[in-house]
Motif scaffolding. Structure first.
Motif, PDB file in Angstrom:
ATOM      1  N   ARG A   1       0.833  -1.205   0.000  1.00  0.00           N
ATOM      2  CA  ARG A   1       0.000   0.000   0.000  1.00  0.00           C
ATOM      3  C   ARG A   1       0.869   1.257   0.000  1.00  0.00           C
ATOM      4  NH1 ARG A   1      -4.986   2.041   0.714  1.00  0.00           N
ATOM      5  NH2 ARG A   1      -5.898  -0.050   0.620  1.00  0.00           N
TER       6      ARG A   1
ATOM      7  N   THR B   1       0.762   3.683  -3.244  1.00  0.00           N
ATOM      8  CA  THR B   1       0.269   5.040  -3.033  1.00  0.00           C
ATOM      9  C   THR B   1       1.280   6.075  -3.503  1.00  0.00           C
ATOM     10  OG1 THR B   1      -1.052   4.309  -1.140  1.00  0.00           O
ATOM     11  CG2 THR B   1      -0.610   6.664  -1.312  1.00  0.00           C
TER      12      THR B   1
ATOM     13  N   TRP C   1      -3.255  -7.597 -12.408  1.00  0.00           N
ATOM     14  CA  TRP C   1      -4.640  -7.148 -12.505  1.00  0.00           C
ATOM     15  C   TRP C   1      -4.946  -6.691 -13.922  1.00  0.00           C
ATOM     16  CZ3 TRP C   1      -1.184  -3.364 -10.727  1.00  0.00           C
ATOM     17  CH2 TRP C   1      -1.298  -2.091 -11.285  1.00  0.00           C
TER      18      TRP C   1
ATOM     19  N   HIS D   1     -10.547  -5.045 -12.948  1.00  0.00           N
ATOM     20  CA  HIS D   1     -10.251  -4.902 -11.523  1.00  0.00           C
ATOM     21  C   HIS D   1     -10.031  -3.421 -11.233  1.00  0.00           C
ATOM     22  CE1 HIS D   1      -8.675  -9.180 -12.168  1.00  0.00           C
ATOM     23  NE2 HIS D   1      -9.773  -9.288 -11.449  1.00  0.00           N
ATOM     24  N   ALA D   2     -11.084  -2.739 -10.817  1.00  0.00           N
ATOM     25  CA  ALA D   2     -11.033  -1.284 -10.636  1.00  0.00           C
ATOM     26  C   ALA D   2     -10.120  -0.870  -9.488  1.00  0.00           C
ATOM     27  CB  ALA D   2     -12.444  -0.749 -10.395  1.00  0.00           C
ATOM     28  N   ASP D   3      -9.944  -1.742  -8.493  1.00  0.00           N
ATOM     29  CA  ASP D   3      -9.146  -1.414  -7.311  1.00  0.00           C
ATOM     30  C   ASP D   3      -8.115  -2.520  -7.089  1.00  0.00           C
ATOM     31  OD1 ASP D   3      -8.109  -0.565  -4.904  1.00  0.00           O
ATOM     32  OD2 ASP D   3      -9.890  -1.072  -3.717  1.00  0.00           O
TER      33      ASP D   3
ATOM     34  N   GLY E   1      -6.942  -2.919  -3.410  1.00  0.00           N
ATOM     35  CA  GLY E   1      -7.963  -3.555  -2.579  1.00  0.00           C
ATOM     36  C   GLY E   1      -8.101  -5.030  -2.900  1.00  0.00           C
TER      37      GLY E   1
END
Length: 638
Positions: free
Chosen positions: A169, A173, A560, A564-566, A569
């Motif tokens: 993460r 980010t 992905w 897979h929008a996220d 997550g």
């Protein structure tokens, strides 16, 4: 004595078959205490500390970290995996694969993840000064901080660098998003007394303090709680990196907590000593961080985990300094308060000085490796090695997936190398009838006196042969050991091609090791199918062994796709499923990564309600305003 057929096998398999130990060099740049007059044996552990002349340490990592290290990825800026003309390369000359073309690895990535290497995600640039959130520093605290004269900064880049560790993460980010909360101010104290003053000031003005060592945390321990409205201070210990004293007669060394692993070893080895603590993050992680996370190293069999090496930790809390007076090797005076600090992850205090056991440098070191027909055979062998308590300094067993992954990172051999590779493969598959889809490898590291290393080699290889193991040479063992430091760089490359990856670990009893590995792999495969993830890799290795069990370390990566929008997550949902399976299969919440904020929701179930209350009672007594590393371990229960 090694059997003749085993010796012939090793000669066939190894690229460089040598039976002599490699000497370990040392330099005596300055004298250490080697007589009773100069040794500390009685009184307060730090009574005469400042009567000595601590040796200044020029750290490999500068105060302004991004002069040398990546701001949005792992490790050195000049070291990374890149794609050139459709082939993956590794840049720089710090590691053995530096400046090499890696076609086997390129093909492995394309085969497993079906990646189009011509389509790259470009990470976002370093934010401009106006893009950082304005620091919210309480005026009274700011005035007090200036009055202390301690180096500090509210610069946006400094604050961003201290806003994260190295979880998936965190790095995702940095490359594609924005943190909800970053520190308001960063301070670099230069000694224990300055930390005392900082913590006292922060407590007075109700300012949150997040200790920051090497910045390598993979548990979210240094991240800022998103909902925190108080001023947040990142307390960077990197300028507290001196070797305060070294006692050669009693084999003790006292160092400031901010010293990083490679600096610590360089300084001790220059005097003929070693700590021997070598975690995967050894190049960048700090001594204080090792204690705070209850760390483990690759050579723990010989030197011990951090709790075995720790003699004393000086810890600054809002209620005062936590320390002990006597340096005797063992004391029966109630519960050991150091076990409050070990694994506390900054929640109870800031570790400033650490006293460790040290050892003379080993006379020689030697690598080795063993190929097993399957993972089960390897685990059974490691179990027997642990049962007989004859582990070498390091022994690590990779499963087939990780073995093939590691093999792909080798460079292209020359003509003779191609011939030798062909001979090895024929020998394994035709003569020994090993299946390439099940075989695995264990890497070995021996350290000690030459005769001790020779005895260990004879015993280990004889035990391995009882489980179908075949010696595979020194060069393979050394390459497998060193690759540990390179693997962390691969995640940065993956993020550029829609691949997210992370590692997680556990410890488990021997009788549940195989079932835990199988269960986690099965669970992830099942969950990936349900979530539409078609291309992924899950592998594991046994990295540390104990009388009753071992540490199992997993790598999990997936690619992905647009549906897979996220992706972040998605990965975290899958990793949480894997963690649930680990716990259901008898594994621990963590072996050496710690809890932090990432795994805090599982922590109460691991220590029972009275355990939680005991920790909360210590927290309330030592840190009544909950200013220290709030959110780690116990979440927001205070």
């Amino acid at each position: 004595m090694q059997r003749k057929d085993d010796q012939e096998t090793e000669s066939i398999l190894t690229d460089q078959c040598k039976s002599t130990c490699k000497p370990v060099e040392s330099r005596n740049e300055f004298n250490h205490n080697s007589n009773k007059e100069n040794s500390v044996t009685t009184g307060s552990a730090f009574a005469n500390l400042h009567q000595r002349k601590p040796k200044p340490v020029k750290s490999v990592v500068p105060k302004n970290r991004i002069d040398l290290l990546k701001w949005n990825g792992w490790g050195y800026k000049d070291s990374q995996f890149v794609v050139k003309d459709g082939i993956i390369h590794f840049t720089g000359d710090r590691y053995p694969i530096g400046e090499l073309s890696l076609p086997y690895f390129t093909q492995f990535v394309m085969d497993v993840f079906k990646v189009d290497l011509s389509k790259r995600n470009v990470p976002q640039p370093l934010p401009a000064p106006e893009d950082f959130p304005r620091p919210a520093v309480a005026p009274e605290f700011a005035a007090g901080l200036r009055g202390l004269g301690i180096s500090h900064s509210v610069d946006g880049v400094d604050r961003l660098v201290h806003a994260h560790g190295h979880t998936l993460r965190d790095v995702f980010t940095l490359r594609q998003g924005r943190f909800e909360r970053i520190p308001d101010v960063v301070a670099w104290p230069g000694c224990h007394e300055e930390v005392v003053a900082l913590v006292r000031l922060a407590h007075e003005h109700n300012v949150v303090v997040i200790p920051f060592g090497g910045g390598t945390s993979v548990s979210g321990a240094v991240s800022c709680p998103a909902g925190e409205r108080r001023t947040i201070l990142s307390l960077d210990t990197s300028q507290m990196n001196r070797v305060l004293w070294l006692d050669g007669e009693n084999l003790l060394a006292c160092c400031e907590a901010g010293i990083i692993g490679q600096d610590l070893e360089r300084e001790l080895q220059s005097q003929g000593f070693t700590v021997g603590h070598e975690p995967d993050s050894y190049e960048f992680s700090s001594l204080g961080g090792w204690v705070a996370t209850r760390a483990s190293g690759m050579k723990k069999n010989l030197y011990g985990n951090i709790e075995d090496l720790l003699v004393h930790a000086r810890t600054v809390t809002p209620a005062g300094v936590l320390e002990k007076a006597c340096l005797a090797p063992r004391v029966s005076c109630g519960p050991d308060l150091h076990h409050l600090v070990l694994g506390s992850e900054g929640t109870l205090g800031v570790i400033t000085e650490v006293m460790l056991k040290i050892r003379p440098l080993p006379a020689c070191k030697k690598y080795g490796s063993v190929v097993f027909p399957d993972f089960e055979s390897g685990v059974r062998c490691l179990r027997e090695v642990a049962r007989k308590r004859c582990q070498p300094a390091s022994v690590r067993l990779m499963d087939n997936e990780q073995f093939r992954f590691g093999q792909s990172l080798r460079p292209v051999p020359g003509c003779l190398g191609h011939l030798l590779d062909g001979v090895k493969k024929l020998y394994l598959t035709r003569v020994k009838r090993f299946d390439p889809d099940t075989m695995c490898v264990a890497t070995l590291l021996f350290e000690g006196e030459p005769h001790q290393v020779a005895q260990q080699e004879t015993l280990i290889y004889a035990l391995a042969s009882q489980f179908g193991g075949i010696p595979a040479g020194e060069k393979n063992g050394e390459r497998g050991y060193v690759m540990t430091f390179i693997i962390a760089y691969i995640r940065d490359l993956g993020l550029e091609y829609n691949i997210v990856a992370e590692s997680f670990e556990t410890s488990v009893c021997w009788d549940r090791t195989l079932s835990l590995c199988e269960n986690v792999k099965h669970r992830l495969a099942k969950e990936c199918k349900a979530l539409g993830v078609k291309h992924y890799l899950v592998s594991c290795r046994v990295t540390q062994t104990y009388d009753s069990g071992c540490c199992v370390y997993f790598y999990f990566a997936l690619r992905w796709t647009p549906e897979h929008a996220d992706p972040l997550g998605l990965y975290e949902r899958l990793e949480e499923s894997a963690r649930e399976e680990v716990l259901a299969s008898g594994g621990s919440l963590s072996h050496h990564h710690g809890v932090g904020k990432l795994r805090a929701r599982w922590f109460p179930g691991q220590v029972s309600a009275p355990g939680v209350e005991a920790l909360l009672a210590a927290k309330r007594r030592l840190d009544p305003r909950d200013i220290l590393a709030c959110g780690n371990l116990l979440g927001s229960k205070l």
